[in-house]
Design a protein around this motif. Structure first.
Motif, PDB file in Angstrom:
ATOM      1  N   GLN A 138      11.067   8.870  -2.479  1.00 58.22           N
ATOM      2  CA  GLN A 138      10.660  10.220  -2.868  1.00 58.22           C
ATOM      3  C   GLN A 138       9.142  10.320  -3.020  1.00 58.22           C
ATOM      4  O   GLN A 138       8.535  11.287  -2.567  1.00 58.22           O
ATOM      5  CB  GLN A 138      11.330  10.610  -4.192  1.00 58.22           C
ATOM      6  N   TRP A 196      15.072   4.585  -4.268  1.00 54.81           N
ATOM      7  CA  TRP A 196      15.136   6.036  -4.202  1.00 54.81           C
ATOM      8  C   TRP A 196      13.821   6.668  -4.662  1.00 54.81           C
ATOM      9  O   TRP A 196      13.288   7.566  -4.006  1.00 54.81           O
ATOM     10  CB  TRP A 196      16.305   6.534  -5.054  1.00 54.81           C
ATOM     11  N   VAL A 197      13.279   6.187  -5.778  1.00 53.90           N
ATOM     12  CA  VAL A 197      12.030   6.743  -6.303  1.00 53.90           C
ATOM     13  C   VAL A 197      10.872   6.456  -5.353  1.00 53.90           C
ATOM     14  O   VAL A 197      10.037   7.334  -5.087  1.00 53.90           O
ATOM     15  CB  VAL A 197      11.741   6.185  -7.718  1.00 53.90           C
ATOM     16  N   ASP A 227      14.855   2.149  -7.774  1.00 53.78           N
ATOM     17  CA  ASP A 227      13.482   1.929  -7.319  1.00 53.78           C
ATOM     18  C   ASP A 227      13.322   2.316  -5.850  1.00 53.78           C
ATOM     19  O   ASP A 227      12.315   2.909  -5.464  1.00 53.78           O
ATOM     20  CB  ASP A 227      13.097   0.465  -7.537  1.00 53.78           C
TER      21      ASP A 227
END
Length: 116
Positions: free
Chosen positions: A63, A59-60, A57
């Motif tokens: 991004q 990382w997303v 979560d």
């Protein structure tokens, strides 16, 4: 770090720390032969899945934030000005070299066709 990313990172750290504590309790319960060992191991496996999900979560979220808002860092105006000055100096040097040698080259090579 943006607020959304910071929030998800804090959440991930809390979940991971609770999962590590739960794994340690499961290990100690297993060593002592307590009846809580099996439920704690099952909870530890579930906690590991949730901790992995929370790291993904982070990382997303990072991004998505970068895609929506772009990169924050911009070259400073001083660096940009210095690059422009170097570029102008190179162009001026090339133009001066082209103008100075071009005339001599034409005069020196004016009879090349008849010599060949």
């Amino acid at each position: 770090m943006p607020d959304a990313v910071r929030t998800s990172a804090v959440r991930a750290v809390l979940i991971m720390s609770l999962t590590l504590i739960q794994a340690m309790v499961a290990f100690l319960c297993t060593l002592t032969g307590s009846w809580l060992a099996f439920p704690m191991v099952v909870g530890g496996v579930a906690g590991t899945v949730v901790a992995t999900w929370s790291v993904l979560d982070v990382w997303v979220t990072r991004q998505v934030w970068n895609q929506r808002n772009g990169v924050v860092s911009v070259p400073s105006s001083t660096a940009r000005r210095m690059r422009r000055e170097r570029r102008r100096a190179r162009r001026a040097a090339r133009a001066a070299e082209r103008d100075g040698t071009g005339i001599r080259r034409r005069r020196e090579n004016s009879g090349d066709l008849s010599r060949a």
